[in-house]
Write an enzyme that holds these catalytic residues in place. Structure first.
Site, mmCIF file in Angstrom:
data_model
loop_
_atom_site.group_PDB
_atom_site.id
_atom_site.type_symbol
_atom_site.label_atom_id
_atom_site.label_comp_id
_atom_site.label_asym_id
_atom_site.label_seq_id
_atom_site.Cartn_x
_atom_site.Cartn_y
_atom_site.Cartn_z
ATOM 1 C CE LYS A 1 1.333 9.853 -12.426
ATOM 2 N NZ LYS A 1 1.783 8.434 -12.389
ATOM 3 C CE1 TYR B 1 -2.360 11.068 -12.322
ATOM 4 C CE2 TYR B 1 -2.800 12.359 -14.373
ATOM 5 C CZ TYR B 1 -2.230 11.147 -13.747
ATOM 6 O OH TYR B 1 -1.919 10.175 -14.652
ATOM 7 C CG ASP C 1 -1.845 1.216 1.183
ATOM 8 O OD1 ASP C 1 -1.585 1.997 0.346
ATOM 9 O OD2 ASP C 1 -2.740 1.305 2.018
ATOM 10 C CG ASN D 1 0.840 0.834 -13.422
ATOM 11 O OD1 ASN D 1 0.542 1.768 -14.538
ATOM 12 N ND2 ASN D 1 -0.157 0.407 -12.684
HETATM 13 N N1 LIG Z 1 -5.337 6.170 -17.815
HETATM 14 C C1 LIG Z 1 -5.034 7.262 -18.344
HETATM 15 O O1 LIG Z 1 -5.461 7.911 -19.166
HETATM 16 C C2 LIG Z 1 -3.430 7.600 -18.079
HETATM 17 C C3 LIG Z 1 -2.687 8.530 -18.568
HETATM 18 C C4 LIG Z 1 -1.575 8.934 -18.362
HETATM 19 C C5 LIG Z 1 -0.726 8.166 -17.440
HETATM 20 N N2 LIG Z 1 -1.548 7.015 -16.702
HETATM 21 C C6 LIG Z 1 -0.606 6.581 -15.668
HETATM 22 O O2 LIG Z 1 -1.012 5.260 -15.741
HETATM 23 C C7 LIG Z 1 -0.790 4.463 -14.499
HETATM 24 C C8 LIG Z 1 -1.722 3.566 -14.196
HETATM 25 O O3 LIG Z 1 -3.134 4.217 -13.918
HETATM 26 P P1 LIG Z 1 -4.482 3.611 -14.725
HETATM 27 O O4 LIG Z 1 -4.951 4.543 -15.546
HETATM 28 O O5 LIG Z 1 -4.389 2.150 -15.026
HETATM 29 O O6 LIG Z 1 -5.629 3.878 -13.333
HETATM 30 P P2 LIG Z 1 -6.257 2.856 -12.508
HETATM 31 O O7 LIG Z 1 -7.151 1.919 -13.506
HETATM 32 O O8 LIG Z 1 -7.219 3.659 -11.281
HETATM 33 O O9 LIG Z 1 -5.242 2.068 -11.832
HETATM 34 C C9 LIG Z 1 -4.563 2.678 -10.699
HETATM 35 C C10 LIG Z 1 -3.715 1.295 -9.973
HETATM 36 O O10 LIG Z 1 -2.890 2.261 -8.961
HETATM 37 C C11 LIG Z 1 -3.150 1.266 -7.636
HETATM 38 N N3 LIG Z 1 -2.818 2.096 -6.753
HETATM 39 C C12 LIG Z 1 -3.564 3.221 -6.389
HETATM 40 N N4 LIG Z 1 -3.176 3.406 -5.083
HETATM 41 C C13 LIG Z 1 -2.249 2.544 -4.559
HETATM 42 C C14 LIG Z 1 -1.892 2.611 -3.320
HETATM 43 N N5 LIG Z 1 -1.954 3.270 -2.259
HETATM 44 N N6 LIG Z 1 -0.989 1.452 -3.148
HETATM 45 C C15 LIG Z 1 -1.003 0.532 -3.991
HETATM 46 N N7 LIG Z 1 -1.648 0.682 -5.264
HETATM 47 C C16 LIG Z 1 -2.388 1.487 -5.382
HETATM 48 C C17 LIG Z 1 -4.384 0.916 -8.091
HETATM 49 O O11 LIG Z 1 -5.016 -0.099 -6.935
HETATM 50 P P3 LIG Z 1 -6.479 -0.203 -6.435
HETATM 51 O O12 LIG Z 1 -7.410 -0.412 -7.553
HETATM 52 O O13 LIG Z 1 -6.347 -1.054 -5.421
HETATM 53 O O14 LIG Z 1 -6.802 1.405 -5.814
HETATM 54 C C18 LIG Z 1 -4.691 0.436 -9.414
HETATM 55 O O15 LIG Z 1 -3.890 -0.840 -9.624
HETATM 56 C C19 LIG Z 1 -0.594 5.785 -13.377
HETATM 57 O O16 LIG Z 1 0.547 5.845 -13.256
HETATM 58 C C20 LIG Z 1 -1.362 6.695 -14.221
HETATM 59 O O17 LIG Z 1 -0.955 8.113 -13.701
HETATM 60 C C21 LIG Z 1 -2.864 6.933 -16.936
#
Ligand SMILES: NC(=O)c1ccc[n+]([C@@H]2O[C@H](COP(=O)([O-])OP(=O)(O)OC[C@H]3O[C@@H](n4cnc5c(N)ncnc54)[C@H](OP(=O)(O)O)[C@@H]3O)[C@@H](O)[C@H]2O)c1
Length: 338
Positions: free
Chosen positions: A207, A203, A89, A117
């Site tokens: 990043k 956010y 966590d 990630n």
């Molecule tokens: N989606 C986009 O458009 C986008 C664009 C650019 C960059 N990103 C980057 O891509 C990465 C993945 O994001 P995503 O889009 O896949 O979002 P997501 O579906 O919300 O996944 C986020 C992940 O991070 C985990 N997480 C959050 N808080 C945590 C904590 N305290 N300890 C451990 N794990 C934690 C979540 O676990 P839980 O489910 O347990 O909360 C989930 O597995 C991030 O770094 C994000 O900034 C995303």
């Protein structure tokens, strides 16, 4: 230098990304850790790694139910039997330390790929039990702590990779206003300072911190290091990232995603690419967009940006030294002075 360009963002979103087949590798005997792999981009990146016969694939997650479901889902869809869930966590430094300690004992003495990630996107100020603003601790401080604690094992493993998942959102931060304060991270964590208006930009700032940390770490790697560190931008993707965002902005994101977003599978290719493709010479410390090295924002390259990067490195290490005594040894013995 790369100025922020909406046109480039739109055109990137409509451009196809290479298939993972173009850069996939045989991961026999290799250990891969993906942080935040229970849902979203992390899950799809882990699924891709699972197709490459990994020696060990560890999903480092905080939510047991969805992490166990992810293990089953990956096993069922890929046939991979070497996938497992370990708890972490990022809102708890003690949990990050415990993960690293477990890895030291049970990780088999090697770590080939670490994908950092996990992240949150929130506009609401919330303090973690450790007393930090939740996105600063999750996205930056704990992410950095895990990288540093696992660094000794990464640096003992030949050709190891450390990939952070960043974002094109860093382009939005044209200047880090908090750099006007003597301590940037203290200001970013200050509850009184973090009004609703300030939190709107949180956010993208988190990043930007990923990017600065990647660059600062890469600059400190010793000559001949086995570790390649980079940061990938997956682009706008369907995922659960905006789950904490409330109000009118939800409608904006829903429409934007409906028109422009990549699937999580497509977005995850950028992460897998950053962790597998290229070589140290081309990827070290680099920002990857569209599965290729690209330049970060003008601010990152500016004189002020460089100065802020160094200040943030110093402040981050100072905070983390106080959270886990191993940090000091890693910085002193395994990294160069910047
Ligand atoms: N989606 C986009 O458009 C986008 C664009 C650019 C960059 N990103 C980057 O891509 C990465 C993945 O994001 P995503 O889009 O896949 O979002 P997501 O579906 O919300 O996944 C986020 C992940 O991070 C985990 N997480 C959050 N808080 C945590 C904590 N305290 N300890 C451990 N794990 C934690 C979540 O676990 P839980 O489910 O347990 O909360 C989930 O597995 C991030 O770094 C994000 O900034 C995303």
């Amino acid at each position: 230098m790369a100025p922020y360009s909406r046109l480039k963002f739109y055109s990137d979103q409509f451009t196809s990304l290479p298939s993972v087949d173009e850069f996939k590798k045989d991961l026999t005997g290799k250990t891969v850790v993906v942080v935040g792999a229970n849902v979203g981009l992390g899950l799809e990146a882990a699924r891709h790694f699972a197709t490459m016969n990994p020696g060990r694939l560890i999903l480092a997650c905080r939510t047991k139910s969805t992490a166990e479901a992810a293990v089953e889902d990956i096993q069922r869809t890929t046939g991979c039997k070497t996938v497992e869930y370990w708890h972490i966590d990022l809102q708890s430094f003690a949990s990050v330390s415990a993960f690293a300690t477990r890895f030291e004992k049970e990780g088999g003495g090697k770590l080939d790929i670490l994908v950092e990630n996990a992240a949150i996107a929130t506009r609401k100020y919330q303090k973690t039990p450790d007393g930090y603003e939740s996105s600063i601790q999750t996205n930056h401080l704990s992410t950095a702590l895990l990288a540093l604690l696992l660094f000794p094992i990464l640096s003992k493993t030949p050709d190891s990779r450390l990939t952070f998942v960043g974002s094109g959102a860093h382009f939005v931060v044209q200047r880090l206003e908090e750099a006007d304060s003597p301590k940037i991270l203290e200001k970013l964590n200050d509850e009184e300072y973090c009004t609703e208006e300030v939190m709107k930009g949180r956010y993208p700032i988190s990043k930007l911190l990923n990017l600065f940390f990647t660059r600062a770490l890469a600059e400190r790697l010793p000559l001949g290091t086995s570790v390649t560190v980079d940061v990938a931008n997956p682009g706008l993707c369907h995922s659960q990232l905006t789950r904490n965002v409330k109000g009118f902005i939800v409608i904006f994101y829903t429409i934007l995603k409906a028109i422009l977003a990549r699937s999580t599978e497509v977005g995850s290719r950028t992460i897998v690419h950053a962790a597998l493709a290229g070589d140290q010479q081309t990827m070290q410390g680099k920002y990857l967009n569209m599965c290729q090295v690209e330049e970060e924002s003008d601010y990152v390259y500016s004189e002020e940006g460089k100065e802020v990067q160094e200040r943030l490195w110093g402040e981050t290490i100072e905070i983390l030294k106080g959270k886990d005594e191993r940090v000091e040894g890693v910085v002193r013995e395994l990294l160069r002075t910047g």
